[in-house]
Write an enzyme that holds these catalytic residues in place. Structure first.
Site, PDB file in Angstrom:
ATOM      1  N   HIS A 158       2.602   3.024  -8.978  1.00 24.55           N
ATOM      2  CA  HIS A 158       2.614   1.629  -9.220  1.00 24.55           C
ATOM      3  C   HIS A 158       3.778   1.038  -9.790  1.00 24.55           C
ATOM      4  CE1 HIS A 158      -1.237   1.731  -7.469  1.00 24.55           C
ATOM      5  NE2 HIS A 158      -1.954   2.417  -8.344  1.00 24.55           N
ATOM      6  N   LEU A 203      11.171 -20.463  -4.595  1.00 24.10           N
ATOM      7  CA  LEU A 203      10.283 -19.574  -4.085  1.00 24.10           C
ATOM      8  C   LEU A 203       8.793 -19.585  -4.897  1.00 24.10           C
ATOM      9  CD1 LEU A 203       9.312 -17.044  -2.373  1.00 24.10           C
ATOM     10  CD2 LEU A 203      10.204 -15.471  -3.978  1.00 24.10           C
ATOM     11  N   ASP A 221       1.076  -1.102  -0.019  1.00 26.39           N
ATOM     12  CA  ASP A 221      -0.007   0.037  -0.098  1.00 26.39           C
ATOM     13  C   ASP A 221       0.960   1.308  -0.071  1.00 26.39           C
ATOM     14  OD1 ASP A 221      -2.193   1.441   0.046  1.00 26.39           O
ATOM     15  OD2 ASP A 221      -2.707   1.181   2.037  1.00 26.39           O
TER      16      ASP A 221
END
Ligand code: FPP
Length: 247
Positions: free
Chosen positions: A38, A132, A21
Site C-alpha cells: 500500500h 485537477l 488493485d
C-alpha cells in the site's frame, strides 16, 4: 514512439477513475507485508497525479478504501487510515500549490474524528483549485452511495415522477462531477467491485495485469492512448454509421 515528455495523441479523457488493485500481491511477491504494498502504491499515486496534470486529465477518482475493506485484518485497516493521514500531512501543501482540488466520496462519519477533520480541512483548503480535481473514494461503496441518495431523495419529498437519471446523479457523492470516461483497473481482475456503479454506465474500461505500484506513467500513457482509439457510442451508432444511414 512517444516519450514521457510528449503529449498524448488523440482525445484525452476528462475524468479517469482508477481501481488501484494488486498492492498486496506486489508485496507478497517481494516477501514484504501487505502494508508495504500500500505504501508503494501511495508513491505510485504521486506519479500518476503528476501525469494527470501533465496530460491534461481534469478529474481523477481513486478507490482507496471500500465499504468492504473494513473486513480486512485490523492492522491493514489501521495502516490504510494512517496512509490517508500521512498523504494529507505530507502532500497537502504541494497539491494545493499545484492547483489540485481534493474531494472525498463515501461515508466520512465512520472514520476516526481526527481523520474526518483532516479530510474536511483538505477539502476546504483546496476548494477553489481547478487544475485537477481528485475524488478520494474512502469508505466508499457504490451500493451504499445509491442507498444514501435514495434516502435523501425521500427525505426531500421528491415526487416519483420527478425522479430522473439526472436527479439521481445530483444526489450522489459525485454530484457535479462528469461521469468517468475511462476506468482503469490494475492487477488483471475483471470486476467492478462496487465502484461507481451508477456513474460507470457508459465508461470505457482498461484492465492491465500490472500491479498498481508498477503502473507507472508509461503504462498510464498506454491506457490513455488506447482510450483515444476507442469509438464511444453511448448505446447509439458510430457517427460514420449514422451518416451512412442517412445517405
Ligand atoms: C487494493 O489492493 C488496494 C487497496 C484496497 C488500497 C489502495 C490504497 C492505496 C494505493 C494507497 C493510497 C491511499 C490513499 C488514502 C490516498 P489489494 O490490497 O486488494 O491487493 P491484492 O488484491 O493484491 O491483495
Amino acid at each position: 514512439m512517444n516519450t514521457s515528455q510528449s503529449p498524448i495523441s488523440g482525445k484525452i479523457p476528462r475524468h479517469v477513475a482508477i481501481i488501484m488493485d494488486g498492492n498486496g500481491r506486489w508485496a507478497l511477491k517481494r516477501g514484504l507485508p501487505r502494508l508495504a504494498g500500500h505504501k508503494a502504491g501511495t508513491e505510485n499515486l504521486r506519479r500518476i497525479i503528476k501525469a494527470c496534470v501533465e496530460f491534461g486529465v481534469k478529474y481523477l477518482t481513486i478507490y482507496a478504501f471500500s465499504t468492504e475493506n473494513w473486513g480486512r485484518p485490523q492492522e491493514e485497516v489501521t495502516g490504510l487510515m494512517r496512509i490517508l493521514e500521512d498523504v494529507i500531512d505530507r502532500e497537502l501543501g504541494e497539491l494545493n500549490e499545484q492547483g489540485v482540488q481534493l474531494r472525498h466520496i463515501g461515508r466520512l462519519e465512520r472514520l476516526p474524528a481526527f481523520l474526518q477533520e483532516k479530510v474536511l480541512h483538505a477539502i476546504e483548503l483546496t476548494r477553489t483549485n481547478d487544475r485537477l480535481i481528485i475524488n478520494i473514494a474512502f469508505n466508499y461503496g457504490g451500493r451504499d452511495e445509491i442507498v444514501h441518495a435514495i434516502q435523501q431523495i425521500i427525505r426531500d419529498g421528491v415526487a416519483p415522477e420527478e425522479v430522473t437519471p439526472e436527479l439521481v446523479s445530483r444526489y450522489l457523492y459525485t454530484a457535479g462531477t462528469p461521469d468517468p470516461d475511462l476506468i482503469i483497473r490494475t492487477s488483471g481482475e475483471l470486476r467492478i467491485s462496487n465502484f461507481l456503479i451508477w456513474q460507470a454506465a457508459y465508461s470505457e474500461w482498461y484492465v492491465t495485469p500490472t500491479y498498481w505500484p508498477d503502473f507507472d506513467k508509461e503504462e498510464f500513457r498506454k491506457a490513455l492512448e488506447e482510450f483515444s482509439r476507442r469509438d464511444r457510442r453511448f448505446g447509439k451508432v458510430t457517427s460514420a454509421e449514422y451518416e451512412e444511414s442517412r445517405a
